[in-house]
Design a protein around this motif. Sequence first.
Motif, mmCIF file in Angstrom:
data_model
loop_
_atom_site.group_PDB
_atom_site.id
_atom_site.type_symbol
_atom_site.label_atom_id
_atom_site.label_comp_id
_atom_site.label_asym_id
_atom_site.label_seq_id
_atom_site.Cartn_x
_atom_site.Cartn_y
_atom_site.Cartn_z
ATOM 1 N N LEU A 65 -5.817 12.178 -2.403
ATOM 2 C CA LEU A 65 -5.413 10.888 -1.854
ATOM 3 C C LEU A 65 -5.671 10.825 -0.353
ATOM 4 C CD1 LEU A 65 -2.021 10.277 -3.725
ATOM 5 C CD2 LEU A 65 -4.241 9.237 -4.196
ATOM 6 N N LEU A 66 -5.247 11.859 0.373
ATOM 7 C CA LEU A 66 -5.437 11.848 1.822
ATOM 8 C C LEU A 66 -6.910 11.831 2.194
ATOM 9 C CD1 LEU A 66 -2.671 14.358 3.012
ATOM 10 C CD2 LEU A 66 -2.709 11.869 3.290
ATOM 11 N N THR A 67 -7.708 12.596 1.470
ATOM 12 C CA THR A 67 -9.149 12.601 1.742
ATOM 13 C C THR A 67 -9.733 11.206 1.560
ATOM 14 O OG1 THR A 67 -9.313 14.912 1.015
ATOM 15 C CG2 THR A 67 -11.350 13.638 1.116
ATOM 16 N N ALA A 68 -9.331 10.528 0.491
ATOM 17 C CA ALA A 68 -9.826 9.170 0.244
ATOM 18 C C ALA A 68 -9.331 8.205 1.309
ATOM 19 C CB ALA A 68 -9.384 8.709 -1.146
ATOM 20 N N ASP A 112 -3.772 0.681 3.738
ATOM 21 C CA ASP A 112 -3.981 2.077 4.100
ATOM 22 C C ASP A 112 -3.135 2.516 5.294
ATOM 23 O OD1 ASP A 112 -5.655 4.507 3.642
ATOM 24 O OD2 ASP A 112 -6.310 4.110 5.687
ATOM 25 N N TRP A 113 -2.375 1.590 5.892
ATOM 26 C CA TRP A 113 -1.731 1.821 7.194
ATOM 27 C C TRP A 113 -0.878 3.084 7.205
ATOM 28 C CZ3 TRP A 113 -2.498 -0.644 11.773
ATOM 29 C CH2 TRP A 113 -1.573 -0.455 12.783
ATOM 30 N N VAL A 114 0.159 3.154 6.389
ATOM 31 C CA VAL A 114 0.976 4.371 6.293
ATOM 32 C C VAL A 114 0.976 4.918 4.869
ATOM 33 C CG1 VAL A 114 2.464 3.970 8.275
ATOM 34 C CG2 VAL A 114 3.059 2.951 6.087
ATOM 35 N N ALA A 115 -0.084 4.615 4.123
ATOM 36 C CA ALA A 115 -0.213 5.193 2.784
ATOM 37 C C ALA A 115 -0.312 6.703 2.833
ATOM 38 C CB ALA A 115 -1.443 4.607 2.089
ATOM 39 N N THR A 116 -0.625 7.242 4.012
ATOM 40 C CA THR A 116 -0.749 8.696 4.171
ATOM 41 C C THR A 116 0.602 9.412 4.132
ATOM 42 O OG1 THR A 116 -0.718 8.373 6.566
ATOM 43 C CG2 THR A 116 -2.882 8.526 5.515
ATOM 44 N N GLY A 175 0.804 -1.222 0.000
ATOM 45 C CA GLY A 175 0.000 0.000 0.000
ATOM 46 C C GLY A 175 0.832 1.264 0.000
ATOM 47 N N THR A 176 1.935 1.256 0.747
ATOM 48 C CA THR A 176 2.761 2.459 0.829
ATOM 49 C C THR A 176 3.485 2.731 -0.483
ATOM 50 O OG1 THR A 176 3.084 1.983 3.180
ATOM 51 C CG2 THR A 176 4.523 3.622 2.187
#
Length: 462
Positions: free
Chosen positions: A328-331, A365-369, A312-313
Amino acid sequence: MSPLDPVVTTEATLPATARTSSSPVPPAPPRRRIHPAWWVAVVTFLTIIGAAGFRSTPGVLMTPLHEEFGWPMGVIGGAVSVNLVLFGLAAPFSAALMERLGIQRVVATALVLVSIGSLLPIWMTASWQLVLCWGIVVGLGTGAMAMSLVATVTGRWFVARRGLVTGVLTAAGATGQLIFLPVLAWLAEHHGWRSAAIATSAAALAVVPLVLWKLHDHPSVLGITAYGAPEGTPVGRPPRPTGHPARLALTTLRHASRTKVFWLLAGSFAVCGASTNGLVGTHFIPAAHDHGMATTTAAGLLALVGVFDIVGTVFSGWLTDRVDPRILLTAYYTLRGGSLFLLPSLFSDSMHVNMLAFILFYGLDWVATVPPTIALCRSAFGERAPIVFGWVFASHQIGAAFAALGAGLVRDQLGTYTLAWYVAGALCLVAAVMCVSITTARLSDASPRRTESGAEASSAAQ
């Protein structure tokens, strides 16, 4: 003929094809070589993996330490807590040190600290020594190689593929834990916890020669520009700041904190920490156990999160090069919040398809942010982005600490974690709204410029 004499080429010395053709021989195409930025990225990846060895250590060694010394789990956990706090708070100061002293010196010193802090406990006799080694020494060392290192390396060495490289380097931490966790567990079980501590120390120390060899501070050191830099980009680098690194970090925080974008980034990233390390990472296993699931099964599910985290990352980094980071962050936060609302209904005494689907999604989604958050920091704060992101990352750790404590209190008072999952889901939706509100224009008043002497100067807008 002397080696220094000029070589005279006659028709007789030419190949037959050259004598019979009047057309000139085309020059050989230049040999392509790997841009040094990729070697820097590889060494950074290995550095983060080497430092990640310690991230697996506490979970493996807490029980052996408790059994040998009789120390309460709270005391051993306290050493880990100190480590986590310093891991976050050291990030902005280490970024400032990299600005002042260079990446190579800071990272090599940090690896030595991790190695020393991991090795010394094999001779300890009192709990305060564990706090000193695990908490302070290793906490400072790992904090110096936190996400601020990723932001610094990608900001200096990459223009093209920056988001992808950010994703890969961010995933290195999870990769390191997946590599070390089974190895350290096996060593602790078959050869004692001291052998696991020695292995962690050796892994950190083994990367130091690579750092001194290939982790160059800036492209200008090699007389080149960053990978993907537009043609005509000057080779030189901005002058180093001359002030004290701690003062630089605090001054950058003061300037950044005057802007709305900083608080939106810090607030949303605090929710990220709360909904990952603080809540799911800390309380998923006991929450599953409350519903009758075996601890080993729950631990296996949590380990799967780490596997999908890598995929994911990296994919998020690839997307960051192509999609507006705010979108991206909103999603990410919206989907994460929705999944947390569903989680209480997924717990049962056995593993099933719906829970596996949650684990797969949450791992992706863990650290995809991280890649889009770093991209927004760079867009808003320019050269000061690594230091600003260090402070944003500190908010991530603070959010994780509050969630770890708060979820525990909810469980103690209500006998269930349900409210904690719902609150975290709501916070993720709030974070999504915060990300929509972020503006990407460069904020000159939040990114102090340097004068020729390296001192900060007010921007033209000020």
